[in-house]
Each structure stands twice: as structure tokens, then as C-alpha cells.
Design a protein around this motif. Structure first.
Motif, PDB file in Angstrom:
ATOM      1  N   LEU A  33      40.920  36.651  55.190  1.00 60.69           N
ATOM      2  CA  LEU A  33      40.712  35.620  54.170  1.00 60.69           C
ATOM      3  C   LEU A  33      39.225  35.365  53.953  1.00 60.69           C
ATOM      4  O   LEU A  33      38.800  34.998  52.861  1.00 60.69           O
ATOM      5  N   LEU A  38      41.577  44.225  42.625  1.00 62.40           N
ATOM      6  CA  LEU A  38      40.995  44.447  43.951  1.00 62.40           C
ATOM      7  C   LEU A  38      40.584  45.896  44.169  1.00 62.40           C
ATOM      8  O   LEU A  38      39.726  46.191  44.983  1.00 62.40           O
ATOM      9  N   ARG A  53      35.687  36.475  46.230  1.00 56.77           N
ATOM     10  CA  ARG A  53      35.826  35.455  45.177  1.00 56.77           C
ATOM     11  C   ARG A  53      34.466  34.869  44.825  1.00 56.77           C
ATOM     12  O   ARG A  53      34.128  34.709  43.665  1.00 56.77           O
ATOM     13  N   PHE A  83      37.422  39.901  41.801  1.00 54.71           N
ATOM     14  CA  PHE A  83      38.433  38.987  42.330  1.00 54.71           C
ATOM     15  C   PHE A  83      38.294  37.614  41.668  1.00 54.71           C
ATOM     16  O   PHE A  83      37.986  36.622  42.312  1.00 54.71           O
ATOM     17  N   ALA A  84      38.462  37.604  40.353  1.00 49.35           N
ATOM     18  CA  ALA A  84      38.438  36.357  39.592  1.00 49.35           C
ATOM     19  C   ALA A  84      39.442  36.505  38.467  1.00 49.35           C
ATOM     20  O   ALA A  84      39.792  37.632  38.091  1.00 49.35           O
ATOM     21  N   TYR A 112      46.192  34.813  46.105  1.00 47.86           N
ATOM     22  CA  TYR A 112      45.859  35.761  45.042  1.00 47.86           C
ATOM     23  C   TYR A 112      45.562  37.160  45.581  1.00 47.86           C
ATOM     24  O   TYR A 112      45.797  38.163  44.892  1.00 47.86           O
ATOM     25  N   TRP A 113      45.109  37.232  46.811  1.00 45.52           N
ATOM     26  CA  TRP A 113      44.990  38.547  47.459  1.00 45.52           C
ATOM     27  C   TRP A 113      46.379  39.194  47.538  1.00 45.52           C
ATOM     28  O   TRP A 113      46.565  40.356  47.162  1.00 45.52           O
ATOM     29  N   CYS A 152      47.859  40.126  44.083  1.00 49.09           N
ATOM     30  CA  CYS A 152      47.119  41.271  43.563  1.00 49.09           C
ATOM     31  C   CYS A 152      47.482  42.551  44.316  1.00 49.09           C
ATOM     32  O   CYS A 152      47.665  43.607  43.715  1.00 49.09           O
ATOM     33  N   SER A 202      42.513  32.161  48.485  1.00 47.88           N
ATOM     34  CA  SER A 202      42.204  33.591  48.638  1.00 47.88           C
ATOM     35  C   SER A 202      43.454  34.349  49.059  1.00 47.88           C
ATOM     36  O   SER A 202      43.719  35.450  48.574  1.00 47.88           O
ATOM     37  N   ALA A 203      44.224  33.760  49.973  1.00 44.23           N
ATOM     38  CA  ALA A 203      45.404  34.434  50.514  1.00 44.23           C
ATOM     39  C   ALA A 203      46.437  34.690  49.425  1.00 44.23           C
ATOM     40  O   ALA A 203      46.970  35.802  49.299  1.00 44.23           O
ATOM     41  N   SER A 229      32.494  37.345  42.908  1.00 41.72           N
ATOM     42  CA  SER A 229      33.029  37.607  41.565  1.00 41.72           C
ATOM     43  C   SER A 229      32.784  36.430  40.633  1.00 41.72           C
ATOM     44  O   SER A 229      32.924  36.556  39.419  1.00 41.72           O
ATOM     45  N   GLU A 274      49.087  45.820  42.613  1.00 43.12           N
ATOM     46  CA  GLU A 274      48.339  47.085  42.597  1.00 43.12           C
ATOM     47  C   GLU A 274      48.929  48.137  43.531  1.00 43.12           C
ATOM     48  O   GLU A 274      48.400  49.236  43.657  1.00 43.12           O
ATOM     49  N   GLU A 291      47.627  47.260  51.698  1.00 46.49           N
ATOM     50  CA  GLU A 291      47.449  45.970  52.365  1.00 46.49           C
ATOM     51  C   GLU A 291      48.547  44.977  52.016  1.00 46.49           C
ATOM     52  O   GLU A 291      48.581  43.888  52.593  1.00 46.49           O
ATOM     53  N   MET A 315      41.907  39.980  37.281  1.00 42.88           N
ATOM     54  CA  MET A 315      41.822  40.034  38.741  1.00 42.88           C
ATOM     55  C   MET A 315      42.190  41.433  39.190  1.00 42.88           C
ATOM     56  O   MET A 315      43.247  41.949  38.842  1.00 42.88           O
TER      57      MET A 315
END
Lengths: 394, 353
Positions: free
Chosen positions: A295, A3, A302, B3-4, B269-270, B273, B266-267, A305, B277, B281, A1
Motif C-alpha cells: 500500500l 497500473l 498515487r 494511478f489517478a 483502487y489497486w 485496477c 490505495s488498496a 500521479s 488489467e 498481483e 487509471m
């Protein structure tokens, strides 16, 4: 994963941004920040030609067909930079995002040669002929008829389509029509490509609640198209149409989101200007909108991907409900931020600026492309495996 | 940009899910609820046999050196079973806080013990304490799993200390708590010896980030579990001669749950991540993840009770375990409204009136 973007991707970003900014501050500065799809049609056609000329129109396509073989990351980047530069909503989007990918996937070599260059260059604009007065949510109930005329080797189409977005400025339409007499539902449908400029086709604009006329009724009365403009085989139209719906969930969603970004930014600016940004309740709603938009972006990333594009996972099915409901709420937030000032326009005609127009136009979002209620059935049945809706017998 | 999950992350997810599904059973969780809210045998096998507790801790101190994405995967799986484990207090907050803000000596002593499960840690933020030299006095409320802890990370907005259980003048009072899988304790300190942390600001930030990610991921796992279980019930239960899941009023509500849950996914793992990183954000992602996932979980757990009808209101059914955990997550570590207010400031709305 992961970004972050690679240095190569960031270099691509700089190249795309430079080109877009040069256009939006130069030759096409009059289109900067233009929303909706109906205003300045002629200038927008020129813009589509410019995108085609400099090969920025269909970057994800193979270079053989006018694309750049852009990676997924690059397509994401271009969508972001496009909106950041304030470039206008694309009137070519149904060709670029729907007709083109359909022809690339299902079309013959001959059809690719014939149609893809026109789409990639921005010279030929396409619209979608799916919905009918009695086939909206129940799309498979299409009644428009198609028959092959052996004498002329042409398909002849009779019937009516509705909600054909931008038909009044487009050149071609892709149509789902019933080619097997007496067939019902998804069986016996055929997918045809048809020129719009012919005596058998009449287009009548539909005035919407915001005063604009993006949608149309399209009447087919002995309309014709060459037999070579059949996609896939007769009777296989439903499969083609459903494959096409999968493209709607592709990279284009990111471009759409960047327009949402511009709308939310306009609300934030208005709230700061009129002081409603200090209201704790408005702040909560703006923050919710911000979260929802972010989101949406990560949800789209997602989806993109997800490696098996032929079989999107269940999460992809929730996307339409998510964005449509979000934008409808955004429209309501816009009006609550503006207060009564939002109810008045400087225009003599019934034409409202961006935010009140958002409030009105968003009411279509939860209807077209499958209403929220139909979407909930789809999510419940296909993603969650719940029992199917019982079919009626009328 | 991808994003996986990587193959390795997918494998961790599969392993963790299988482990918690098999071992964190309702029966065992309820036994822990009658006790101090920690299933010690389960914690022992999670730390020792699975060896995943130190996943995001430095390799030099008994960890695996991976990040918050991997940690979130574990918390999601544990949350799906409402496992009675000190995941939040011991790992997400105390261990991560120490790893970033502790002195070398503090890390060397405590991190291997926390990763191996030999010691349990608990964290108390917003402590109402005053320091006099190396001694603390005051109170710390709402310390999750505090009554089970061997060591406490205690922090105010500007300082942080380690306090050991059994230290002079430390009173740990267990509270009867709505969520019995994660009971709170109240600490009272009277001139209690405390060891200041090397870098309090770093420790506090790491403890918060770890805590937000942990509860958001638990909320995601829990919300998905409420949906899965309710879908199961919808297919099994028959009324009016039909499976109840065939009624639109019922299945549309399940669809809405899924729409929220996928956004929560999504929230989470965003945010994980973005922190891993070092993205700009990260703050907005963390506030989004905590508020959105917590609200999603609470809504879904409430829907689970409603959609189960009477059985969902019984002690015997597990619905209330999810419901109570969801409420606890919503109110701890900043309410959803607080997190959204932070976002309002981050996106340039200025100050509230």
C-alpha cells in the motif's frame, strides 16, 4: 487509471536491470546487499562516481544537467530495479534528492552551472543543516546566525546544527540560518550553500543506539561561504526549505521502499528458516507487513500521479507517518521472528546484522523529519483543517 | 502507468457522489431499515435515471462495458451514505458472476433485468446444498438482501446454479440482522429446481472478486464519511472554552484515521485496477483490499462513536449505521485474518502449523 507499464517502459526496465546487475555481479559485487549508510564509505563514493559516469545517478533531471529526462514511470522502474539488484543505499541521496532539486528550482543559472555537475557526477556529496539542539520539532526556532561580511563579500555563519546525516563524509552542506537580527520563527531565515572543509566548521559524530554514527553535530564558528552561494533572497530561507521538503515526498520514496522490500524479504527468509513461519500469529504479522508495504507503493504512485506537484493533496501529508510507523513495527516483527538469536552478534564490536539493526535503527524513523506527533499535528491541521495548536509564550 | 482517475472516472465519481449525497438521506435509509433494507425508489432512480448500475457489465447485455474501477467508484459513493441498496448482492456478485460464468441464454435473460433494476439478485456462497439432477436441497445462510431478491446465484466451492424466487420448495426466511441496511436471509431448498451455470468456476471467481471490491469500496467511502463527519463535529463542539478539535488527544486520532483511510484508498483502487488489467498481483491486491479496507472502516466507525461522546451512542445519530455496516463488512466474504492467511500463502510462507 492504469497500473501497467508500456513496452517502451519495459525496454527501459531491461536496460536498467542489465546495467545494475552487471555492476552488482562485477566491479561492485562487494557492495551488493549492503544496508545502512555508514559502512564502506570509500567504495560507496566510487559507486556514486560510477552511477554518474554512466548517467544513472539523476535520471529524472534534464539531460542538460546530466540526467536522462526520465518519465515518472521510468523513475519508478529504476528505483525498483535498483533495489532488486541489491545496489547499496546511496550516500549521495541528499544531493541527488534535496540539494539538486532545490538548486534546479530556486537556484540562479550560475549556481546551476557551479553545483549541478558535481552532484550529477557523484563527485560532490551533500548533507542537510536544518535541525539544531533547540530547533527539532520546532524547526522554525533556528538560532544559527548568518551575516553578510561586506569586506569579503562572504556570508559568515555562527551556531550549531545537529543530526546532520553523513556530514563526516560529505563535501557541502545546505544550511538554514537566521540572518535578520531579532527575527523570530519562519521569518528572517536564509538558505545558504557552504563548503564543509574549512577551519570554521567542526564535525563531531554522534554514536546512536545501534552503535553506528550516521548522525553528527556540526559546529559553525565564523564559517564562511561566498555571497553567490545564497539561494533565493535573504529572509526567504523558510520558503526554500519547505519547498525542499516537498521533494522528499517524490520518487525517492520508491527507492526507500525497495530497501524496505529487502528487509521484509530477509524477515520472511528468517521465518522460513527457523520455522516461525508456521506460527499463525507470525504469519498474520508478516501478511500485515506485506500489505502495508504494497500500500506504500501504491500510495506513492498515487502521489506521483497527482498532477499538481506544487500543491500536493492532503494524502501526501500522511506518508511520513505511514512509512515510519510501518518500519518501526517491522523492526519489532524482525526480533520476534528471530527470538533470542537476534540478541547476539558474531561481531566483536557492537555491530549487529541487518535485522537486529533494523529493530534499533527504526526507532529513529518516527522521530527524524518530524516526529509522529508533529506529523499528526500537520495532518490534522493542514489536511483536515482542524484548529491550530495554541502557541506557548515561554 | 498513471494511478489517478481519468477525466471520465472523475466525472463518474462526481456524479455518483452528488446523487447519493442528495438522495440516500438518513431519513430514507431508516425507512428502508424498517422494511426489507432496500430503498426501492432510490434503486430505481440509480438504475434508470442515472443508468450506472450496469457500468461493469457487457454492452451486449445492457451494460456499459467498463470495469471494476468504475464499479468501485459507485460502491464508494453509495457506501459513504450507507445507502440501503442491493449493490453487493444484485450487481457485484450476481450480475458479475453471471456475466463471467453464465450461459448466453442466462446472461440474455437476467443481465438486462439486473442492470435496469427490474429484477434484484442475491448471491449465496458456501451453500450447504446437494444436487440431484437439476434439483437442489439444503440451506444457504447469510444471503445479503435475500428476502428482496427475484433470483439467486447459489454456489458451493465447485458448482453454481441460478434459482428463481417462487421456485418449488424454496423457502426464504428474512433474518433480523445487526446491519439493517443489508439484512440477511436464510434459504431452505427442498428438491428445488435449479439451473446450473455454464462455467461455475468463472462465476464463483467473478462473484468473489466483485463482492470483495464492492465491500472494500463501500468501506472506503464509509470510513471517509466517518472522518468527514467527525471533523465537522470537532470544529463545531466547544468544551473547556475551546473547539474540541483543537485538543491533541482528539485531533491525533483523526489524523490516524486519515492515515489508514488513504491506505485503504490505495488498496481499493489497486485491487480494482489489478483485476481489470489481469495483473498477476490481482489475488494479493484483492486480499489486501478486503482486509485492510474493512479493518479501517471498523476502526474509524468505532472512533466516530467515541469522538462524538454520548450523542454517538444514540439511535438517532447516524454513527451506528456506519458502525454496523463496518462490522458486517469485516465478517462477510472472509474475515480479515482469513484474507491475511491467504496472503501468507501467496508470499511463500508455506502452510501454517
Amino acid at each position: 487509471m492504469k497500473l501497467g507499464f508500456s513496452p517502451e517502459d519495459e525496454a527501459f526496465r531491461a536496460e536498467a536491470a542489465d546495467w545494475l546487475n552487471a555492476q552488482m555481479h562485477g566491479e561492485f559485487s562487494d557492495l551488493k546487499g549492503l544496508t545502512g549508510l555508514t559502512a564502506a564509505a570509500e567504495r560507496r563514493k566510487e559507486w556514486e562516481l560510477k552511477l554518474g559516469e554512466d548517467r544513472w545517478s539523476v535520471i529524472g533531471w534534464p539531460s542538460q544537467w546530466g540526467g536522462r529526462d526520465a518519465t515518472l514511470a521510468q523513475q519508478v522502474i529504476f528505483a525498483e530495479e535498483y533495489a532488486r539488484a541489491g545496489a547499496p543505499g546511496r550516500i549521495a541521496h541528499m544531493g541527488v534528492e534535496l540539494a539538486g532539486p532545490t538548486i534546479l528550482t530556486f537556484g540562479t543559472e550560475e549556481q546551476k552551472q557551479r553545483f549541478l555537475p558535481g552532484i550529477a557526477s557523484g563527485k560532490v556529496l551533500w548533507c542537510q543543516g536544518y535541525s539544531e539542539p533547540n530547533a527539532g520539532s520546532d524547526l522554525a526556532n533556528v538560532r544559527t546566525k548568518a551575516r553578510l561580511d561586506a569586506a569579503t563579500d562572504e556570508w559568515v555563519v555562527d551556531g550549531q546544527k545537529i543530526w546532520t546525516s553523513l556530514a563526516q563524509i560529505c563535501d557541502w552542506i545546505f544550511v538554514v540560518a537566521r540572518s535578520e537580527e531579532g527575527s523570530k520563527g519562519p521569518k528572517g531565515l536564509t538558505f545558504l550553500l557552504m563548503p564543509l572543509d574549512q577551519p570554521g566548521i567542526t564535525i563531531r559524530p554522534i554514536r546512536q543506539i545501534n552503535g553506528e554514527a550516521e548522525f553528527n553535530e556540526t559546529f559553525f564558528d565564523g564559517a564562511r561561504t561566498a555571497s553567490g552561494n545564497l539561494v533565493s533572497t535573504p529572509g526567504n530561507g523558510w520558503q526554500v526549505a519547505m519547498g525542499l521538503l516537498a521533494f522528499e515526498r517524490g520518487v525517492s520514496t520508491l527507492g526507500q521502499q525497495m530497501n524496505f522490500r529487502n528487509e521484509l524479504d530477509a524477515i520472511i527468509a528468517a521465518a522460513r528458516e527457523n520455522g516461525s513461519a508456521q506460527d499463525p500469529l507470525i504469519r498474520q504479522r508478516i501478511a500485515r507487513a506485506e500489505i502495508g508495504l504494497r500500500l506504500m507503493r501504491y500510495g506513492a504512485l498515487r502521489m506521483l500521479s497527482h498532477t499538481d506537484h506544487a500543491r500536493p493533496d492532503g494524502a501526501a501529508l500522511t506518508y511520513k507517518l505511514q512509512w515510519a510507523s510501518w518500519r518501526r513495527s517491522l523492526g519489532e516483527l524482525a526480533m520476534d521472528v528471530l527470538g533470542q538469536a537476534g540478541e547476539v552478534t558474531d561481531d566483536e564490536d557492537y555491530h549487529f546484522p541487518m535485522l537486529p539493526n533494523l529493530f534499533l535503527s527504526a526507532r529513529a524513523d518516527t522521530i527524524y523529519g518530524g516526529t509522529n506527533q508533529i506529523q499528526r499535528n500537520i495532518v490534522a491541521e493542514r489536511a483536515l483543517g482542524l484548529p491550530r495548536e495554541p502557541r506557548g509564550s515561554i | 502507468m498513471n494511478f489517478a482517475f481519468t477525466d471520465e472516472q472523475a466525472m463518474i465519481a462526481e456524479t455518483a457522489k452528488a446523487f447519493f449525497d442528495e438522495n440516500a438521506t438518513s431519513e430514507r435509509t431508516r425507512a428502508a431499515m424498517d422494511n426489507d433494507g432496500v430503498d426501492r425508489a432510490l434503486w430505481h432512480s440509480f438504475c434508470q435515471e442515472l443508468g450506472l448500475a450496469g457500468i461493469a457489465l457487457p454492452e451486449a447485455h445492457g451494460g456499459s462495458g467498463l470495469g471494476l474501477v468504475e464499479f468501485a467508484i459507485l460502491a464508494e459513493a453509495a457506501g459513504a451514505q450507507v445507502a440501503a441498496l442491493p449493490m453487493l448482492g444484485s450487481l457485484a456478485m450476481t450480475a458479475h458472476g453471471l456475466a463471467r460464468g453464465g450461459s448466453e441464454a442466462q446472461k440474455a435473460v437476467w443481465l438486462p433485468k439486473l442492470a435496469s433494476g427490474e429484477a434484484i439478485g442475491a448471491t449465496g456462497l458456501a451453500a450447504k446444498v446437494t444436487a440431484s439432477g437439476d434439483r437442489l436441497s439444503g440451506t444457504v445462510d447469510f444471503v445479503a438482501h435475500g428476502a428482496s431478491a427475484d433470483v439467486f446465484l447459489i454456489a458451493t466451492d465447485s458448482a453454481a446454479w441460478l434459482v428463481e424466487r417462487g421456485a418449488a420448495g424454496l423457502i426464504v426466511a428474512a433474518c433480523t440482522t445487526l446491519d439493517q441496511t443489508r439484512p440477511f436471509a436464510r434459504l431452505t431448498l427442498i428438491d428445488t429446481p435449479a439451473e446450473p451455470l455454464g462455467d461455475a468456476a468463472a462465476a464463483l471467481r467473478a462473484a468473489q472478486e466483485g463482492g470483495w471490491i464492492c465491500v472494500a469500496a463501500e468501506a472506503l467511502g464509509g470510513a471517509q464519511a466517518t472522518l468527514d463527519r467527525t471533523v465537522g463535529y470537532a470544529q463545531e463542539r466547544v468544551q473547556f472554552g475551546r473547539q474540541i478539535g483543537s485538543f491533541q488527544a482528539y485531533k491525533h486520532r483523526l489524523a490516524d484515521m486519515m492515515v489508514e483511510i488513504e491506505q485503504a484508498r490505495s488498496a481499493v483502487y489497486w485491487a480494482a485496477c489489478a483485476v481489470d488489467e489481469g495483473s498477476d498481483e490481482a489475488p494479493i491486491a484483492l486480499h489486501s483490499a478486503k482486509s485492510f479496507a474493512a479493518d479501517t472502516y471498523f476502526r474509524c466507525a468505532g472512533d466516530m462513536i467515541q469522538l462524538h461522546g454520548g450523542i454517538g451512542f444514540t439511535w438517532e445519530h447516524d454513527a451506528h449505521l456506519f458502525f454496523k455496516r463496518a462490522k458486517a463488512i469485516q465478517s462477510m466474504l472472509g474475515t480479515s485474518a482469513w484474507h491475511r492467511e491467504r496472503i501468507a500463502q501467496l508470499i511463500g510462507l508455506g502452510d501454517a502449523a
